[in-house]
Design an enzyme around this catalytic site. Structure first.
Site, short mmCIF file in Angstrom:
data_model
loop_
_atom_site.label_atom_id
_atom_site.label_comp_id
_atom_site.label_asym_id
_atom_site.label_seq_id
_atom_site.Cartn_x
_atom_site.Cartn_y
_atom_site.Cartn_z
CG ASN A 1 -0.22 -0.12 2.52
OD1 ASN A 1 0.61 0.70 2.85
ND2 ASN A 1 -0.54 -1.17 3.28
CG ASP B 1 -7.39 -5.11 5.68
OD1 ASP B 1 -6.97 -5.00 6.83
OD2 ASP B 1 -7.95 -4.18 5.06
CG ASP C 1 -7.73 -7.02 13.42
OD1 ASP C 1 -6.88 -6.28 13.98
OD2 ASP C 1 -8.83 -6.59 13.01
CG LEU D 1 -5.77 -2.38 16.95
CD1 LEU D 1 -4.69 -1.90 17.90
CD2 LEU D 1 -6.34 -1.21 16.15
CG PHE E 1 -2.92 5.53 13.57
CD1 PHE E 1 -2.76 6.79 13.00
CD2 PHE E 1 -2.20 5.22 14.71
CE1 PHE E 1 -1.90 7.71 13.56
CE2 PHE E 1 -1.34 6.13 15.28
CZ PHE E 1 -1.19 7.40 14.70
CE LYS F 1 -9.96 -3.99 14.22
NZ LYS F 1 -9.11 -3.87 13.04
#
Length: 407
Positions: A212, A281, A308, A310, A326, A344
């Site tokens: 990304n 992801d 995931d 976080l 974030f 989360k």
């Protein structure tokens, strides 16, 4: 005694109408107790006389490399060695280019090459000059070497244009210098801070991957500010061209799985965990051992969900840990950020709309909003990522101190 008392600041003044602001800055720094040693370029003396800076700083002003005022030292080396900070204000496109290329053809540029002190640059120039790709590339090169920039303001320029390029006001530059030397020392003393930064790389084959646009700048800024506030900082970073901040322990990783492993291995020893990384992801279900050959007009890839990180951190955190996430969104920022915080189990979420001008990946500024379990805590205007990092860490330190006082 002020934080600047006895600090030696070498102030480089370049040629531009904004040189008059450097006189006011010299006065402010001197009055605060700093030892200000001024170097002017030959162009700068066309705008303000050296006598002005000599009077305000109470020291000789340097212009000519070969005008050695003290035979016992080599002036540019002596200045370079004595500096606690080198500040260029105003900095022209020419001087920024020289510094990026490592040129040394005058007193200021040779001193810059010789110093080991931190270098701060406050640009001032025409709006189109500032936006020129060559200038922006030079600035990016300098940032990657650890040079810090005080962003110019927007408004009416001396050339008649309206736009970005106006030298930051002396008060703003002075405040940035003070923050450099304070950094709220001790606010995070004794704390171990774990920061993730950058994007992850998910391999398709030996020569291709998915990633990304994350540059890592926000996470690196947080790591740098946390060190300045006294913390022991570990930075788990995806691939990045950024210089590792002094005092930070870097753990380089590639994929989301690599990052997860590195984070979980260090989780229990950390009191503050800040997940600023842009983790993929999904990852390819199969990584080809050899380069995938072009065989047809289309190619179908199967992607599987990454863990995931976080959410795992939130599920494992103890009452003595503070977790910050974030949320980079393109719509419904408040709603998505609050949903992420609650799902989360974060203590704070930093939300930003990456489609907004001045925010998002790659740039040096950000526009963010801080949220806790009760909703919006603070909405910040456009700020440098270092200023955002400082405000975030100050808020975290306040929250942790309050929690410790209640327990």
């Amino acid at each position: 005694m002020g934080v600047l008392q006895g600090k030696t600041i070498v102030l480089g003044v370049c040629g531009g109408i904004a040189a008059y602001k450097a006189a006011a800055l010299t006065s402010k720094l001197t009055q605060a107790g700093a030892v200000v040693r001024v170097i002017m370029t030959r162009s700068a003396v066309q705008f303000v006389a050296p006598l002005t800076f000599q009077t305000l700083s109470r020291h000789h002003v340097f212009v000519d490399t070969f005008d050695e005022k003290d035979p016992s030292v080599v002036s540019h080396i002596n200045l370079a060695d004595s500096a606690d900070l080198v500040l260029i204000a105003p900095a022209t496109a020419n001087t920024i280019g020289k510094l990026a290329l490592g040129l040394g053809d005058d007193m200021l540029s040779t001193t810059l090459l010789a110093t080991m002190a931190p270098i701060w640059v406050a640009p001032a120039m025409n709006v189109h000059m500032y936006a020129n790709p060559a200038v922006q590339t030079n600035m990016e090169t300098l940032r990657s070497r650890g040079v810090r920039f005080i962003e110019p303001g927007e408004g009416q320029l001396a050339c008649g244009y309206v736009g970005k390029g106006r030298l930051a006001e002396p008060e703003e530059i002075f405040a940035a210098v003070e923050r450099h030397f304070t950094g709220e020392p001790g606010r995070l003393a004794g704390k171990r801070v774990l920061v993730t930064a950058g994007g992850t790389v998910e391999r398709l084959d030996p020569v291709r991957y998915l990633t990304n646009d994350s540059s890592g700048k926000m996470g690196y800024a947080i790591a740098e500010e946390a060190v300045r506030m006294g913390a022991a900082v570990t930075l788990v970073s995806g691939p990045s061209a950024l210089a590792v901040p002094a005092g930070v322990t870097l753990v380089p990783v590639q994929s989301a799985l690599d990052m997860r492993e590195a984070v979980l291995a260090r989780l229990t020893e950390s009191q503050i965990i800040i997940k600023a990384a842009a983790v993929a992801d999904y990852r390819p279900a199969v990584v080809a051992e050899q380069k995938i050959k072009k065989k047809s007009d289309s190619l179908t890839l199967e992607l599987i969900k990454n863990p995931d990180i976080l959410q795992e951190i939130g599920s494992l955190k103890t009452k003595n840990q503070f977790v910050i996430g974030f949320a980079a969104e393109t719509e419904a920022l408040d709603e998505h950020a609050m949903d992420k915080l609650k799902r989360k189990n974060c203590d704070l979420i930093v939300g930003n709309d990456v489609s907004q001008e001045g925010a998002g990946f790659g740039g040096d500024t950000n526009v963010v909003r801080f949220y806790d379990q009760n909703g919006l805590v603070q909405a910040l205007p456009i700020l440098s990522k270092w200023d955002v990092a400082r405000k975030l860490l100050e808020l975290a330190a306040d929250r942790m101190a309050a929690a410790a006082g209640e327990s």
